[in-house]
Design a protein around this motif. Structure first.
Motif, PDB file in Angstrom:
ATOM      1  N   ALA A 143       0.828  -1.210   0.000  1.00  0.00           N
ATOM      2  CA  ALA A 143       0.000   0.000   0.000  1.00  0.00           C
ATOM      3  C   ALA A 143       0.860   1.257   0.000  1.00  0.00           C
ATOM      4  O   ALA A 143       0.580   2.223  -0.709  1.00  0.00           O
ATOM      5  N   LEU A 144       1.914   1.248   0.811  1.00  0.00           N
ATOM      6  CA  LEU A 144       2.749   2.436   0.945  1.00  0.00           C
ATOM      7  C   LEU A 144       3.703   2.617  -0.231  1.00  0.00           C
ATOM      8  O   LEU A 144       4.249   3.701  -0.430  1.00  0.00           O
ATOM      9  N   ALA A 145       3.904   1.556  -1.012  1.00  0.00           N
ATOM     10  CA  ALA A 145       4.758   1.679  -2.195  1.00  0.00           C
ATOM     11  C   ALA A 145       4.093   2.529  -3.267  1.00  0.00           C
ATOM     12  O   ALA A 145       4.771   3.095  -4.125  1.00  0.00           O
ATOM     13  N   GLY A 146       2.775   2.634  -3.220  1.00  0.00           N
ATOM     14  CA  GLY A 146       2.044   3.463  -4.170  1.00  0.00           C
ATOM     15  C   GLY A 146       1.431   4.656  -3.465  1.00  0.00           C
ATOM     16  O   GLY A 146       1.807   5.017  -2.352  1.00  0.00           O
TER      17      GLY A 146
ATOM     18  N   ARG B 229      -3.526   4.463  -1.325  1.00  0.00           N
ATOM     19  CA  ARG B 229      -4.031   4.467   0.044  1.00  0.00           C
ATOM     20  C   ARG B 229      -3.362   5.588   0.837  1.00  0.00           C
ATOM     21  O   ARG B 229      -2.140   5.643   0.931  1.00  0.00           O
ATOM     22  N   PRO B 230      -4.149   6.503   1.416  1.00  0.00           N
ATOM     23  CA  PRO B 230      -3.528   7.549   2.241  1.00  0.00           C
ATOM     24  C   PRO B 230      -2.912   6.968   3.501  1.00  0.00           C
ATOM     25  O   PRO B 230      -3.446   6.021   4.097  1.00  0.00           O
ATOM     26  N   ASN B 231      -1.794   7.522   3.875  1.00  0.00           N
ATOM     27  CA  ASN B 231      -1.080   7.070   5.075  1.00  0.00           C
ATOM     28  C   ASN B 231      -1.297   8.087   6.190  1.00  0.00           C
ATOM     29  O   ASN B 231      -0.986   9.271   6.028  1.00  0.00           O
ATOM     30  N   ILE B 232      -1.821   7.613   7.302  1.00  0.00           N
ATOM     31  CA  ILE B 232      -2.168   8.479   8.432  1.00  0.00           C
ATOM     32  C   ILE B 232      -1.130   8.322   9.534  1.00  0.00           C
ATOM     33  O   ILE B 232      -0.878   7.209  10.009  1.00  0.00           O
ATOM     34  N   ALA B 233      -0.519   9.417   9.918  1.00  0.00           N
ATOM     35  CA  ALA B 233       0.432   9.407  11.034  1.00  0.00           C
ATOM     36  C   ALA B 233      -0.323   9.415  12.360  1.00  0.00           C
ATOM     37  O   ALA B 233      -1.331  10.112  12.508  1.00  0.00           O
ATOM     38  N   ILE B 234       0.155   8.656  13.309  1.00  0.00           N
ATOM     39  CA  ILE B 234      -0.357   8.696  14.674  1.00  0.00           C
ATOM     40  C   ILE B 234       0.714   9.335  15.542  1.00  0.00           C
ATOM     41  O   ILE B 234       1.846   8.850  15.614  1.00  0.00           O
ATOM     42  N   VAL B 235       0.379  10.439  16.172  1.00  0.00           N
ATOM     43  CA  VAL B 235       1.286  11.116  17.099  1.00  0.00           C
ATOM     44  C   VAL B 235       0.609  11.092  18.467  1.00  0.00           C
ATOM     45  O   VAL B 235      -0.493  11.621  18.629  1.00  0.00           O
ATOM     46  N   SER B 236       1.259  10.481  19.438  1.00  0.00           N
ATOM     47  CA  SER B 236       0.591  10.212  20.711  1.00  0.00           C
ATOM     48  C   SER B 236       1.404  10.684  21.898  1.00  0.00           C
ATOM     49  O   SER B 236       2.638  10.613  21.900  1.00  0.00           O
ATOM     50  N   ALA B 237       0.692  11.135  22.920  1.00  0.00           N
ATOM     51  CA  ALA B 237       1.305  11.529  24.189  1.00  0.00           C
ATOM     52  C   ALA B 237       1.135  10.430  25.236  1.00  0.00           C
ATOM     53  O   ALA B 237       1.152  10.704  26.434  1.00  0.00           O
ATOM     54  N   TYR B 238       0.994   9.191  24.785  1.00  0.00           N
ATOM     55  CA  TYR B 238       0.774   8.079  25.722  1.00  0.00           C
ATOM     56  C   TYR B 238       1.903   7.930  26.721  1.00  0.00           C
ATOM     57  O   TYR B 238       3.077   8.002  26.388  1.00  0.00           O
TER      58      TYR B 238
ATOM     59  N   LYS C 205      -5.284   1.963  13.480  1.00  0.00           N
ATOM     60  CA  LYS C 205      -4.734   1.248  12.330  1.00  0.00           C
ATOM     61  C   LYS C 205      -5.792   0.386  11.653  1.00  0.00           C
ATOM     62  O   LYS C 205      -5.904   0.360  10.416  1.00  0.00           O
ATOM     63  N   ASP C 206      -6.566  -0.323  12.462  1.00  0.00           N
ATOM     64  CA  ASP C 206      -7.607  -1.169  11.888  1.00  0.00           C
ATOM     65  C   ASP C 206      -8.689  -0.327  11.209  1.00  0.00           C
ATOM     66  O   ASP C 206      -9.112  -0.626  10.081  1.00  0.00           O
ATOM     67  N   ALA C 207      -9.121   0.738  11.870  1.00  0.00           N
ATOM     68  CA  ALA C 207     -10.172   1.580  11.302  1.00  0.00           C
ATOM     69  C   ALA C 207      -9.699   2.253  10.022  1.00  0.00           C
ATOM     70  O   ALA C 207     -10.462   2.355   9.041  1.00  0.00           O
TER      71      ALA C 207
ATOM     72  N   ALA D 132     -11.164   1.776   6.190  1.00  0.00           N
ATOM     73  CA  ALA D 132     -11.644   2.956   5.467  1.00  0.00           C
ATOM     74  C   ALA D 132     -10.858   3.218   4.192  1.00  0.00           C
ATOM     75  O   ALA D 132     -11.118   4.210   3.507  1.00  0.00           O
ATOM     76  N   GLY D 133      -9.902   2.364   3.884  1.00  0.00           N
ATOM     77  CA  GLY D 133      -9.140   2.535   2.650  1.00  0.00           C
ATOM     78  C   GLY D 133      -7.803   3.207   2.828  1.00  0.00           C
ATOM     79  O   GLY D 133      -7.182   3.634   1.839  1.00  0.00           O
ATOM     80  N   GLY D 134      -7.323   3.310   4.058  1.00  0.00           N
ATOM     81  CA  GLY D 134      -6.043   3.946   4.318  1.00  0.00           C
ATOM     82  C   GLY D 134      -5.073   3.037   5.037  1.00  0.00           C
ATOM     83  O   GLY D 134      -5.327   1.846   5.252  1.00  0.00           O
ATOM     84  N   VAL D 135      -3.957   3.614   5.415  1.00  0.00           N
ATOM     85  CA  VAL D 135      -2.941   2.954   6.230  1.00  0.00           C
ATOM     86  C   VAL D 135      -2.637   3.908   7.377  1.00  0.00           C
ATOM     87  O   VAL D 135      -2.750   5.125   7.216  1.00  0.00           O
TER      88      VAL D 135
END
Length: 609
Positions: A61-64, A67-76, A94-96, A100-103
């Protein structure tokens, strides 16, 4: 209803004041949008590094660029209750996103310190500047240019402002913010406050105090009083950056998980790879900032946001100041009574109608801009809806049209007060902020002699020695951003409250700040110019007559101007160490380059006056 004249005038003034800096910011964001990200243009080595840890489906997916790639930035982290629930969010996101068609990739973490832990401790002197460290950490997490959008996970005092400031440097991307939610209600806040006062008075011991505190702060989730952390969550909805109605959903519930999934699905649909491209730069505009200011004032929110909102706005090229807050406060009704401004907590606030009712009623009164872009579409009226679980999915229904508890939330026609919860103070001591929403009218004007102290610890020592049994204005200079990093002085609250309850006329005057939950003792805060910049607060002496009038918006000392000017700044032989220890030496650059409180109190941003 048509827009309130004052809201319209203040907004127009902000637009005019910000014209050049805002245009420059938008030009930079538009240029960044045109440049990428284009993962296909990364070198093979770059790209291989970027997805080496992914499974084969993710790599494909990321080679093309389909699929949009969503960054997760967390203060966990798992020490702090507000951020501990974020542990499970990345897997949900990640699952959602995939469905929805993304990564989604976990791009990076940020620090998250708790003022409740560091209150009254040396570590608090890192607290304010942790906001700017978080902003930089978020920027580093996003720097790989692998992403088409992002989700920011955070809750508390400096964390959300820091995440938003950092995100705005990537304003060509869409962002959705997702909170963890408040813990369920524990020991009522008013009872906790009484226990603290009894401990400060020496009536009970540490064991009883710790028992009460543990009954109040008892589980994962945000503290339930209405301080800076929960003010953050309200602001994210008023500014259109949360999924509607999700700020005060408790952690560990099906609705909390469903709301987090919905947020991930939403951001996938906002990227430039789809048909609903909604970059952050066009969500956080002048009208969104004004909506946030009105929401803060109408709810009796945290004074910390007279700095944080300023810094957030500047990161988007928008210039606001305390005059804007003051004018908006004069026409904004106070609609909420949540501790420390009342006895309820944010769970009660939500049950009474909460953010959705406040937004609806303020829109109806013409006090908010409806014509804004949000992460769920055009129009702030999207945020009059609240989420529910139906057939194992989250659905949104229109929120209440009237309060379910008028002791907690009211309508603009019958507010708790006709003006907002924060007032600007001005006079020959400079400019400062006071939170009046919890201060009774009979305590809003204090005329008393100054008692000048080197630190809050010295105030507490004087109290224990029985030296404070008189009317006074407690003055603590050198607590500003350049002085010692501007720690909160909330440790003084129980002691000053005891003195006021004993019938004394008491106030606090400082170039520092209080907790966002500052309470019923009048406190003139964030005085500008601060003592370390040559401000007149550093020239006050014991016995100087101070007049603090929150009703008139004035603050001054009755000392001849020439006499005051001729004085040398006060020095304290027993001043505590503020430059070294617990990492404070690492923050010398921040202290030396901090802007004033009215400019946001952080390092001065390039290109913004």
């Amino acid at each position: 209803m048509s827009m309130n004249d004052t809201v319209a005038r203040v907004t127009d003034r902000i637009v005019a004041r910000s014209r050049d800096s805002r245009a420059d910011y938008l030009a930079r964001m538009d240029a960044a949008a045109k440049r990428g990200p284009h993962r296909g243009e990364l070198s093979c080595g770059n790209l291989a590094h970027g997805f080496a840890s992914s499974g084969q489906a993710g790599k494909d997916a990321l080679a093309g660029e389909q699929r949009p790639n969503i960054a997760i930035v967390s203060a966990y982290n798992d020490m702090l209750s507000a951020h501990q629930p974020l542990k499970d969010f990345p897997d949900i996101i990640k699952d959602a996103a995939w469905q929805a068609g993304g990564v989604a990739q976990f791009a990076g973490g940020t620090p998250a310190m708790c003022d409740g832990v560091t209150q009254g401790q040396p570590g608090m002197e890192l607290s304010l500047f942790s906001r700017d460290v978080i902003a930089m950490a978020a920027a580093v997490a996003l720097s790989h240019n692998m992403f088409d959008g992002a989700m920011c996970l955070g809750v508390c005092d400096k964390i959300v402002p820091g995440l938003l400031i950092g995100s705005l440097s990537y304003g060509h991307l869409p962002f959705v913010f997702a909170p963890a939610g408040p813990m369920t209600s524990g020991l009522p806040n008013q009872m906790k406050s009484k226990v603290r006062q009894r401990f400060a008075a020496g009536e009970i011991g540490r064991d009883e105090l710790l028992k009460a505190e543990s009954m109040s702060y008892h589980s994962p989730g945000t503290c339930t009083f209405y301080g800076t952390a929960n003010s953050n969550q309200l602001l994210m909805e008023f500014m259109g950056l949360h999924i509607p109605g999700t700020s005060f959903v408790n952690p560990g519930t099906p609705l909390r998980e469903a709301a987090t999934r919905a947020a991930a699905e939403q951001v996938v649909g906002l990227t430039a790879l789809g048909d609903n491209y909604t970059p952050l730069a066009h969500v956080v505009d002048e009208k969104a900032i004004v909506n946030g200011m009105v929401g803060l004032l109408a709810s009796g929110g945290s004074t910390n946001h007279t700095m944080h909102l300023v810094a957030i706005a500047r990161a988007a090229g928008i210039v606001i100041d305390w005059d804007d807050f003051a004018e908006l406060s004069a026409i904004t009704p106070l609609l909420a009574r949540v501790y420390p401004n009342g006895t309820a907590d944010v769970n009660h606030m939500r049950a009474a109608g909460g953010i959705q009712l406040m937004i609806r009623s303020l829109l109806d009164a013409g006090l908010l801009h409806e014509d804004v872009t949000t992460v769920v579409g055009d129009g702030l009226s999207n945020y009059t809806r609240e989420p529910f679980i139906e057939n194992d999915e989250v659905v949104w229904r229109e929120g209440p049209h009237a309060s379910h508890d008028s002791d907690v939330v009211r309508m603009p026609a019958e507010p708790f007060a006709d003006t907002g919860g924060i007032t600007l103070l001005e006079g020959n001591l400079g400019r400062g902020i006071i939170k009046v929403s919890a201060v009774a009218h009979q305590h809003r004007r204090v005329t008393a002699p100054a008692r000048v102290f080197a630190s809050q610890e010295h105030v507490l020592d004087a109290f224990k020695a029985g030296e404070l049994n008189t009317d006074m204005v407690v003055v603590i200079p050198y607590q500003g951003p350049r002085g010692n990093g501007m720690p909160e002085l909330h440790k003084l609250t129980p002691t000053l409250t005891n003195l006021q309850d004993a019938g004394l006329h008491i106030a606090l005057l400082t170039d520092g700040r209080m907790s966002g939950a500052s309470g019923k003792v009048p406190a003139a805060l964030q005085l500008t110019p601060e003592g370390s910049r040559g401000g007149p607060i550093a020239k006050l002496r014991d016995g100087d007559p101070i007049v603090l009038d929150a009703e008139a918006g004035t603050l001054g000392v009755d000392v001849d101007a020439d006499t005051l000017a001729a004085r040398d700044p006060i020095t304290f032989e027993d001043a505590p160490e503020t430059e070294f220890g617990l990492g404070r030496e690492l923050f010398a650059f921040f202290r030396q380059n901090a802007a004033t409180a009215e400019q946001g109190a952080g390092p001065v941003l390039q290109g913004v006056p």
